[in-house]
Design a protein around this motif. Structure first.
Motif, PDB file in Angstrom:
ATOM      1  N   TRP A  29       0.853  -1.186   0.000  1.00 58.37           N
ATOM      2  CA  TRP A  29       0.000   0.000   0.000  1.00 58.37           C
ATOM      3  C   TRP A  29       0.887   1.233   0.000  1.00 58.37           C
ATOM      4  O   TRP A  29       0.933   1.962   0.970  1.00 58.37           O
ATOM      5  N   ARG A  30       1.576   1.449  -1.104  1.00 59.26           N
ATOM      6  CA  ARG A  30       2.601   2.499  -1.070  1.00 59.26           C
ATOM      7  C   ARG A  30       2.008   3.888  -0.889  1.00 59.26           C
ATOM      8  O   ARG A  30       2.612   4.755  -0.260  1.00 59.26           O
ATOM      9  N   ASN A  31       0.789   4.108  -1.412  1.00 61.22           N
ATOM     10  CA  ASN A  31       0.212   5.438  -1.231  1.00 61.22           C
ATOM     11  C   ASN A  31      -0.112   5.712   0.220  1.00 61.22           C
ATOM     12  O   ASN A  31       0.113   6.806   0.737  1.00 61.22           O
ATOM     13  N   LEU A  32      -0.623   4.664   0.889  1.00 63.50           N
ATOM     14  CA  LEU A  32      -0.895   4.823   2.321  1.00 63.50           C
ATOM     15  C   LEU A  32       0.403   5.057   3.086  1.00 63.50           C
ATOM     16  O   LEU A  32       0.455   5.857   4.020  1.00 63.50           O
ATOM     17  N   ARG A  33       1.453   4.344   2.657  1.00 62.16           N
ATOM     18  CA  ARG A  33       2.754   4.502   3.315  1.00 62.16           C
ATOM     19  C   ARG A  33       3.228   5.944   3.209  1.00 62.16           C
ATOM     20  O   ARG A  33       3.632   6.557   4.199  1.00 62.16           O
ATOM     21  N   ALA A  39       1.643  12.544   7.006  1.00 60.12           N
ATOM     22  CA  ALA A  39       0.803  12.827   8.171  1.00 60.12           C
ATOM     23  C   ALA A  39       1.664  12.914   9.424  1.00 60.12           C
ATOM     24  O   ALA A  39       1.529  13.852  10.230  1.00 60.12           O
ATOM     25  N   ALA A  40       2.584  11.946   9.573  1.00 57.92           N
ATOM     26  CA  ALA A  40       3.426  11.961  10.770  1.00 57.92           C
ATOM     27  C   ALA A  40       4.260  13.229  10.808  1.00 57.92           C
ATOM     28  O   ALA A  40       4.423  13.858  11.871  1.00 57.92           O
ATOM     29  N   SER A  41       4.779  13.633   9.648  1.00 55.83           N
ATOM     30  CA  SER A  41       5.638  14.814   9.660  1.00 55.83           C
ATOM     31  C   SER A  41       4.827  16.061  10.020  1.00 55.83           C
ATOM     32  O   SER A  41       5.273  16.896  10.807  1.00 55.83           O
ATOM     33  N   ILE A  42       3.616  16.156   9.456  1.00 54.61           N
ATOM     34  CA  ILE A  42       2.813  17.345   9.761  1.00 54.61           C
ATOM     35  C   ILE A  42       2.421  17.357  11.232  1.00 54.61           C
ATOM     36  O   ILE A  42       2.509  18.389  11.916  1.00 54.61           O
ATOM     37  N   LEU A  43       2.038  16.188  11.744  1.00 52.10           N
ATOM     38  CA  LEU A  43       1.646  16.128  13.158  1.00 52.10           C
ATOM     39  C   LEU A  43       2.829  16.481  14.061  1.00 52.10           C
ATOM     40  O   LEU A  43       2.672  17.199  15.059  1.00 52.10           O
ATOM     41  N   THR A  44       3.991  15.986  13.695  1.00 54.35           N
ATOM     42  CA  THR A  44       5.174  16.314  14.505  1.00 54.35           C
ATOM     43  C   THR A  44       5.407  17.814  14.508  1.00 54.35           C
ATOM     44  O   THR A  44       5.705  18.419  15.548  1.00 54.35           O
ATOM     45  N   PHE A  45       5.248  18.403  13.325  1.00 56.84           N
ATOM     46  CA  PHE A  45       5.445  19.839  13.215  1.00 56.84           C
ATOM     47  C   PHE A  45       4.423  20.595  14.070  1.00 56.84           C
ATOM     48  O   PHE A  45       4.778  21.517  14.820  1.00 56.84           O
TER      49      PHE A  45
END
Lengths: 495, 128, 487
Positions: A29-33, A39-45
């Protein structure tokens, strides 16, 4: 002021859970990956921004996770210094993850899951380094960062890449074991671990111990900051894919090294102890040597990424030298230079990567006339190159201004000359590239087109960002105030 | 001096056996000879233990009348039984060791058709 | 029942080993369930005993009601409880994982024998840990060794020959130990450890005692494969059936190291033993760590590499002891426990690789991560832990070892520990590079690596335990190790 909070813990866990998500989705599921990465990067930011406000008010958020060893807990703490690095890492992760999707997909790279996984783990390490509250947790994250970057450096799996990876590991783990020794020796001698503004080592400790400690710390952590003579791994590591180089140089790895060195200088030793040791001039000259020699070496490199690598080595030592000045403006300049250099250097790397993806060119001498075909990319390149030379109104000017002021404050004319000479040399190897790209007539430029938006957008954004930060240094991230706060805190001027 | 050396002849005896056994184990190439040497080595230690329990003119350590605890037995009149009991166990252990070693030797012989250490190592190297 | 635990943990595997053999004569399929029951019961009893000791303090158990020092005493203090719990847990995990392997590499007629021997081996190992009697220790040491010789001899390719060599070596070790016991007995007339430690101090100047001490150390040194007495280990454990090396390698040298610590601190006073061993021990261990790592670099077979790593880890442990500080000893004990799990993880990984690929040359591991991602992850975690990457458990034991050496201002040991770790890093990354970066043949991924369920479970639990041991390092040190520290 200190407040117990779980925010730092969540902030650290975000990239880690991102990594888990990447592992679960995998190639199938490369698109989900990829979505997980972004998503993780934005949330971290966003998490970093959430913590910015209390930190600006002078409140340190603290979470003690568990007692790692009797008397030493695994401690996360956000202070102004850490905030600077955290903001840099998390914001640039957003940019670089968008860029790397474009880069990796256009080149149809293999083992992309491993790539994104290790990338997220490296960010996990870097965020942890930023948020560590004591030497133990710092070291833990430092090692995680080192180990998780190894597969990225050796990504291509050919002989050259694996050799570069081995070199990388040898230098960094060798350095780390020296630092490990220093941490233990410090713990054994002083019984303290937790960072304190102006250092926790008491004034009047035996000089010999202090000197051994300082040497072990600077050489140990300095290997990651590519301090000469421990810099060899960095140019070799340029065989990695460009997003990795960008990560290594601008975002996580070397910045973690130089950040850790500053942490140790300012929050373990502290200016008073350092000046009482009377070695800062010696260490300063040692670092200044790197500043100049790295730039001279950059002059003769024709490989674009290697030239950028030597430029990074130069800038890291500039930051470190700012720390060794032990003056308020010097520290302020050094702290400011961490994010500013990161921003500009990441733009340059993304430009180099884009040129490679679009044209397959890697050498400076091949770039004649390319600026007309790729105006956006080369425009961004020119802008940030000028910024690194210290031309206003780009942000590089501000940090260099404070660094020079710092040298003036302590009346170290030598170091002032070093800063000025280094800027001059910067210009000497950056401007020819810009000149070739825009003013030399090119040959065989037929099929070359501007980069696709997924790659062009991030690099234009960071280029504009570096101009904006030059004009409004407090924009969104409050780098200006944070740097000022760190300098005042460390020099004991208030807060 | 000489008297003292002579009076501890049991120690000399066991030391000699010990060294003999060790020498055999190291120098002999034949596995059975190695095993014999190992047995000598083990028995040296058993003799050592047995000799320390023995006493000149000592009696067997059984009290004639059970229950008369007030009759104090003088320890010097009896042989110390504990080392002997220990050695019963040690003999069992030694027999077991020999048994396993013989079984191994049998299997080695079946596989390699030889009991010479050098030959076996040579074959092992050939086979990679 | 709680009072009977020290006897139960030895009796259970002993009785089961007979039961397994007899049951195997009747129905072959019964062997493994019985064996697993034996391991599980031992693990339950051991953990129970561990928590009991942690809560109520040391337990003394007179065998057959004969009061010590006349009878045999089983004595469980904090240290032995910790070792017992780790040994039984690691044995259970290995036993859980190697069913398919045992049945794949030995003939069906041998199953009952091999399982019975494994159970007997566990009985010996646990017995060595609980016993408080030096002669009883000898007997249990030999029980453990006998079963090891027999199991190793079941391997392919000339394993009998290496088993025979191991037997000769092991017997020399055991005899040296017995001779040492004889010296102590002549001098004191006692065989009970606690009693000896009370009777011996006035005799410390005696030369006969020093000889006895040297013999004990030499004997156990062979059993624990301390450099330069390690020569039997790599051959024996590499030629053994892979299931046997997975069972023996993590446990037997570690239990012998525990006995070594016991002799140094429980029979003699730590001061006496550490000063008698002197600086020589530190230097020898230093040489051993470097030598073993270099030898590991030269090996081509996975299990041989791991065997040399064992020798190097034992040298680390000895360096911790040689520093003569409380922190050094803490590090040594913590390393002992961690190393059991790390080696268990790595050797089970080797087992899995042999099960799937049928070979273990490092060259064959190229691109393993595509085919067996789970096994590769276990190797990764185990390897990183050996190197001492935080936050895995190996880091914390190295922390104490180095700290102890710094406290003692023994810089050569500090350097030895750091350089040894760096060399181990090269050893480990030589493997990991092949596993993760080697562009091998593109095999498809197997469902659960194509391994039996038990092996998957074993690998997963082992890998997780490396993280958990790291997280709970401070608990282990504070609750289980600190009460024992004799300095």
């Amino acid at each position: 002021m200190v407040r117990e909070s779980l925010l730092p813990l969540f902030e650290v866990l975000l990239p880690l859970s991102g990594a888990m998500g990447i592992l679960i989705f995998g190639e199938r599921w490369r698109n989900l990956r990829e979505a997980t990465t972004i998503a993780a990067s934005i949330l971290t930011f966003l998490g970093a921004l959430m913590m910015l406000e209390p930190v600006m008010e002078g409140i340190n958020l603290r979470s003690e996770i568990f007692v790692a060893l009797p008397g030493i807990s695994f401690l996360l703490k956000v202070d102004m210094m850490g905030m600077v690095f955290l903001l840099l890492t998390s914001s640039l992760w957003v940019v670089i993850s968008i860029y790397s999707i474009g880069h990796m997909r256009s080149l149809c790279e293999h083992a992309q899951t491993r790539f994104y996984l290790c990338f997220a783990m490296a960010i996990f390490g870097a965020v942890g380094v930023a948020l560590s509250g004591n030497l133990l947790s710092l070291f833990v994250f430092y090692e995680i960062l080192t180990v998780s970057t190894f597969p990225l450096v050796a990504h291509h799996e050919d002989e050259e890449a694996i050799l570069a990876g081995r070199k990388y590991l040898a230098y960094l783990l060798g350095g780390a074991s020296l630092a490990f020794f220093a941490i233990l020796y410090g713990w054994e001698s002083f019984g303290r671990m937790e960072f304190a503004p102006s250092g926790f080592i008491p004034l009047g400790s035996p000089k010999g111990v202090l000197l051994v400690l300082l040497l072990a710390f600077i050489l140990g952590f300095g290997s990651k900051a590519a301090l000469m003579p421990l810099h060899e791994w960095l140019p070799s590591a340029m065989v990695a894919p460009t997003p990795v180089s960008a990560l290594l140089h601008a975002v996580a790895v070397v910045k973690a090294g130089v950040f850790t060195c500053l942490r140790v200088l300012l929050f373990v030793f502290g200016p008073e102890v350092l000046s009482s040791m009377g070695v800062s001039l010696g260490f300063g000259i040692f670092v200044a040597f790197t500043v100049i020699v790295a730039n001279l070496l950059a002059l003769r490199e024709d490989h674009l990424k290697r030239r950028l690598a030597f430029s990074t080595i130069n800038n890291l030592s500039v930051i470190l030298l700012g720390g060794f000045l032990l003056s308020e403006s010097g520290i302020r300049g050094a702290v400011l230079h961490i994010p500013f250099h990161g921003l500009m250097k990441i733009t340059l790397f993304m430009c180099a990567g884009t040129i490679y993806v679009q044209t397959g060119k890697e050498y400076v001498s091949e770039l004649d006339g390319i600026g007309h075909r790729m105006p956006l990319t080369m425009g961004a390149f020119a802008l940030c190159a000028l910024g690194l030379c210290g031309i206003p109104p780009i942000c590089g000017f501000l940090s260099k201004w404070f660094l020079c002021l710092g040298a003036l404050e302590v009346k170290q004319w030598v170091f002032l000359m070093v800063f000025l000479l280094s800027s001059f040399l910067d210009a000497a190897y950056f401007l020819p590239i810009v000149y070739r790209a825009f003013f030399c007539p090119g040959k065989d430029l037929g099929g070359i087109r501007e980069a696709p938006p997924i790659m062009a957008l991030p690099l234009v954004a960071t280029a504009i960002g570096s101009v904006l930060l030059g004009i409004f240094p407090n924009l969104l991230f409050h780098f200006w105030d944070l740097a000022q706060g760190v300098a005042m805190l460390v020099m004991g001027g208030g807060m | 001096m000489f008297q003292q050396l002579l009076s501890h002849y049991n120690y000399w005896f066991y030391a000699l056996m010990l060294v003999l056994g060790l020498y055999g184990m190291i120098s002999k190439g034949n596995l059975v000879k190695k095993l014999v040497a190992m047995n000598i080595f083990q028995w040296a230690i058993i003799f050592f233990f047995l000799s320390i329990g023995a006493k000149r003119g000592g009696d067997i350590p059984i009290l004639p009348e059970h229950g008369h605890m007030e009759v104090t037995a003088r320890a010097s009149e009896f042989v110390n039984p504990l080392p002997h009991v220990l050695m019963l166990t040690a003999i069992v252990v030694g027999v077991a060791t020999t048994g396993i070693a013989l079984a191994l030797i049998l299997r080695i012989y079946r596989r390699w058709g030889s009991l010479e250490e050098d030959e076996i190592i040579g074959r092992l190297k050939e086979n990679g | 029942m709680g009072e009977q635990l020290p006897a139960l943990i030895v009796a259970t595997p002993l009785l089961f080993s007979f039961a397994i053999y007899l049951a195997g004569l009747w129905r072959r399929r019964l062997c493994y369930p019985l064996f697993l029951t034996s391991l599980a019961l031992s693990a339950i009893f051991s953990l129970w005993l561990f928590f009991r000791v942690m809560i109520f303090g040391p337990i003394s158990y007179p065998i057959g009601g004969w009061e010590p020092p006349w009878g045999i005493e089983y004595r469980v203090d904090h240290l032995s409880a910790l070792i017992i719990a780790s040994v039984a847990t690691v044995a259970l995990l290995v036993g859980l994982s190697f069913r398919g392997r045992v049945e794949g590499e030995t003939e069906p007629s041998r199953w009952s024998q091999i399982y019975a021997l494994f159970s007997l081996q566990l009985c010996g190992l646990l017995g060595m840990t609980v016993t408080g009697d030096v002669f009883n220790l000898y007997v249990l040491l030999e029980i453990a060794s006998f079963s090891a010789y027999a199991i190793i001899a079941m391997g392919e390719r000339g394993a009998e020959f290496f088993a025979f060599r191991y037997l000769i070596f092991g017997t020399i070790g055991a005899c040296c130990y017995l001779l040492g016991v004889g010296h102590l007995y002549i001098l004191t007339g006692s065989l009970n450890m606690a009693d000896l430690s009370r009777l011996l101090p006035p005799l410390y100047p005696s030369r006969a005692l020093l000889v006895g001490f040297a013999l004990l150390v030499l004997g156990i040194g062979i059993k624990m494969a301390a450099f330069p007495l390690h020569t039997w280990l790599p051959d024996a454990y590499t030629e053994a059936p892979s299931s046997a090396s997975a069972f023996l390698a993590p446990l037997s040298t570690k239990v012998a190291s525990y006995v070594f610590l016991r002799i140094l601190t429980g029979i003699f006073s730590p001061h006496f033993s550490l000063t008698s061993l002197g600086d020589a021990m530190g230097w020898v261990a230093l040489a051993g760590a470097i030598f073993a790592s270099l030898m590991a670099l030269a090996q081509q077979r996975l299990r041989r590499v791991l065997c040399y790593l064992i020798v190097s880890e034992i040298s680390f442990l000895l360096m911790g002891v040689a520093s003569r500080t409380a922190d050094g000893l803490r590090g040594a004990v913590l390393h002992l426990v961690n190393d059991m799990f790390m080696m268990g993880c790595l050797f089970t990984g080797a087992c899995a690789i042999l099960h799937q690929l049928g070979r273990e040359e490092l060259v064959a591991l190229k691109g393993l991560c595509r085919k067996m991602p789970l096994t590769s992850a276990a190797l990764l975690l185990g390897g990183l832990s050996i190197i001492g990457t935080p936050p895995l458990c190996g880091f914390f034991s190295k922390w104490y070892l180095v700290l102890g050496a710094i406290e003692a201002r023994m810089w050569h040991i500090v350097i030895g520990l750091l350089v040894g770790s760096l060399l181990n890093t090269i050893v480990i990354f030589r493997i990991l590079e092949k596993v993760y970066l080697g562009a091998g043949h593109q095999h498809g991924r197997l469902y659960w690596d194509g391994l039996p369920k038990g092996m998957v479970m074993g690998l997963v639990i082992f890998s997780l335990s490396l993280i958990l041991l790291g997280v709970f390092a401070s608990e282990i040190v504070a609750k289980a190790i600190d009460p024992w520290i004799p300095l």
